[in-house]
Motif scaffolding. Structure first.
Motif, PDB file in Angstrom:
ATOM      1  N   SER A 172     103.313  24.016  11.119  1.00  0.00           N
ATOM      2  CA  SER A 172     103.584  22.852  11.963  1.00  0.00           C
ATOM      3  C   SER A 172     104.813  22.078  11.508  1.00  0.00           C
ATOM      4  N   LEU A 219     100.448  18.655  15.706  1.00  0.00           N
ATOM      5  CA  LEU A 219      99.441  19.518  16.322  1.00  0.00           C
ATOM      6  C   LEU A 219      99.886  20.957  16.485  1.00  0.00           C
ATOM      7  N   GLU A 220     101.117  21.168  16.875  1.00  0.00           N
ATOM      8  CA  GLU A 220     101.517  22.525  17.225  1.00  0.00           C
ATOM      9  C   GLU A 220     102.074  23.269  16.022  1.00  0.00           C
ATOM     10  N   GLN A 274      90.622  24.902  17.187  1.00  0.00           N
ATOM     11  CA  GLN A 274      91.782  24.017  17.255  1.00  0.00           C
ATOM     12  C   GLN A 274      93.020  24.706  16.694  1.00  0.00           C
ATOM     13  N   TYR A 275      92.852  25.398  15.565  1.00  0.00           N
ATOM     14  CA  TYR A 275      93.968  26.114  14.951  1.00  0.00           C
ATOM     15  C   TYR A 275      94.540  27.151  15.907  1.00  0.00           C
ATOM     16  N   SER A 288      94.191  27.280  19.211  1.00  0.00           N
ATOM     17  CA  SER A 288      94.697  26.695  20.453  1.00  0.00           C
ATOM     18  C   SER A 288      96.041  26.010  20.271  1.00  0.00           C
ATOM     19  N   GLN A 289      96.347  25.551  19.043  1.00  0.00           N
ATOM     20  CA  GLN A 289      97.582  24.824  18.813  1.00  0.00           C
ATOM     21  C   GLN A 289      98.738  25.722  18.391  1.00  0.00           C
ATOM     22  N   ARG A 343     101.740  28.169  18.725  1.00  0.00           N
ATOM     23  CA  ARG A 343     102.733  28.503  19.737  1.00  0.00           C
ATOM     24  C   ARG A 343     103.623  29.593  19.171  1.00  0.00           C
TER      25      ARG A 343
END
Length: 410
Positions: free
Chosen positions: A35, A197-198, A222-223, A225-226, A228
């Motif tokens: 991140s 977050l990303e 969460q990990y 889904s975030q 990219r």
């Protein structure tokens, strides 16, 4: 100048928001691997020292080990940040103790050396009793805050006018480290923490494997889904089960050589300091020279440092590798003997940290017949197509593709 540090204008809006947050209150910043916590840490140090007109002796950037200090050095040079302002919490605590309390450091019979807990207690006692020392630092930035003891944050709150701490509970590898609640309590953080977050660093196949070592279902979701993903070639991680220790090192050497041909930076991670030199020696015998990335205190005992500006593979412990990134991460010697000091959730977090150091590919290995409790998680990853497990003395094959040529940016 070649450096890992992105120019400020290339940071995301979210990252720039953290960099420029006013120092009017203590801040706790959350962020997954990839991140950009280290990017933000260094740029925020530059932002705050300019905003507050702080000379080098009035601020500190506290990192987890001196290995990371060497790693980020090129970024510091680019921004004109003095290397003297970057240190570990313990080294700063020792400096403060000698300056204000006494020259002889507390010792610990159990640890066979310095008594860090006693040092922390004495420094905290001094600060509580001497208000003249409160706020003698304009600001402190703390990396890997989850691995500091809770009392460290009260020390920092008294010593510095402002503290920004960066943390990720999933990367906590010391059981005595502080929970997020204790960090907030001891820093006096009134509001919910800021979050990066990303996550952009890891290739999707690396992220998918790392997620198996997150025990909490909500955190795992969460990990994933975030994350990219940048445009990259798809390569599934590979786990090789060798028929012997010599065969394991033979295959490791071949894997490292292949990645060097691809001009990739390679990190070889092991569980204990005693294994670092053994792996380095074994690879050197197979025509693969490496550098040992170990803390300065270990170098003084006969180890050698690492230069991160070259392409020589680095051998390090999981602990020393925190904050570092490599194109390929190799994790040999996965067995109970190597991990005997680590159990349960702590061991899974250590494996998560190791896997998450990789940008592009992960190579793992062990010897057949040597037990390893977490093998069930690797088998679960293989059963869902997130990992390839190979056995025996087969000729090393190119890294397995993952059902397609590329991932697109989400």
């Amino acid at each position: 100048m070649s450096t890992w540090l992105l120019p400020y204008q290339d940071l995301t809006i979210e990252q720039r928001r953290v960099v420029e947050a006013p120092p009017d209150q203590p801040r706790l910043v959350m962020g997954f691997p990839g991140s950009g916590k280290t990017q933000v840490l260094v740029h925020r140090a530059d932002f705050l020292r300019k905003k507050l007109a702080s000379p080098p002796e009035r601020f500190r950037v506290m990192i987890f080990t001196n290995v990371l200090r060497d790693y980020i050095r090129s970024g510091l040079d680019l921004l004109g940040l003095p290397l003297s302002s970057v240190c570990t919490f313990d080294s700063w605590c020792n400096e403060f103790y000698r300056a204000h309390i006494g020259r002889r450091m507390p010792s610990s019979f159990e640890n066979g050396g310095q008594g860090f807990e006693q040092t922390h207690a004495e420094v905290l006692r001094y600060l509580r009793a001497n208000k003249s020392s409160w706020g003698h630092l304009d600001f402190v930035l703390v990396d890997e805050a989850q691995d500091l003891r809770p009392e460290c944050f009260e020390i920092l709150r008294l010593a510095a006018k402002h503290v920004t701490a960066f943390a990720d509970p999933q990367q906590q590898i010391y059981e005595e480290g502080a929970s997020l609640d204790r960090i907030r309590e001891n820093l006096g953080v009134a509001r919910a923490q800021t979050a990066l977050l990303e996550a952009y660093r890891n290739a999707p196949d690396v992220t998918a494997l790392a997620a198996f070592f997150i025990g909490d279902d909500e955190r795992r979701a969460q990990y994933l889904s975030q994350s990219r993903f940048r445009l990259c070639e798809r390569e599934r991680p590979l786990y090789y089960i060798a028929p012997s220790a010599d065969a394991e090192y033979d295959r490791l050497a071949e894997a490292v050589k292949r990645r060097q041909v691809m001009n990739q930076r390679v990190g070889i991670l092991v569980a204990r300091n005693q294994l670092v030199q053994g792996v380095a020696t074994a690879l050197a015998r197979r025509g693969v020279p490496v550098e040992c990335a170990v803390p300065l205190t270990k170098r003084a005992r006969g180890g050698s440092g690492a230069t991160f500006g070259n392409g020589v593979p680095k051998v390090a412990t999981f602990h020393s590798a925190k904050g570092l990134t490599f194109d390929t991460v190799c994790m040999p010697r996965l067995n109970e003997e190597s991990f005997v000091r680590f159990r349960g959730a702590q061991r899974r977090r250590i494996l998560f940290v190791g896997i998450a150091r990789a940008i592009q590919w992960v190579y793992l290995s062990s010897v057949e017949g040597e037990p390893f409790e977490e093998m069930n998680l690797f088998q679960a990853a293989a059963s869902t197509g997130k990992l390839v497990i190979q056995k025996g003395g087969a000729v090393p094959a190119p890294a397995p593709k993952a059902g397609g040529d590329e991932y697109s940016v989400l």
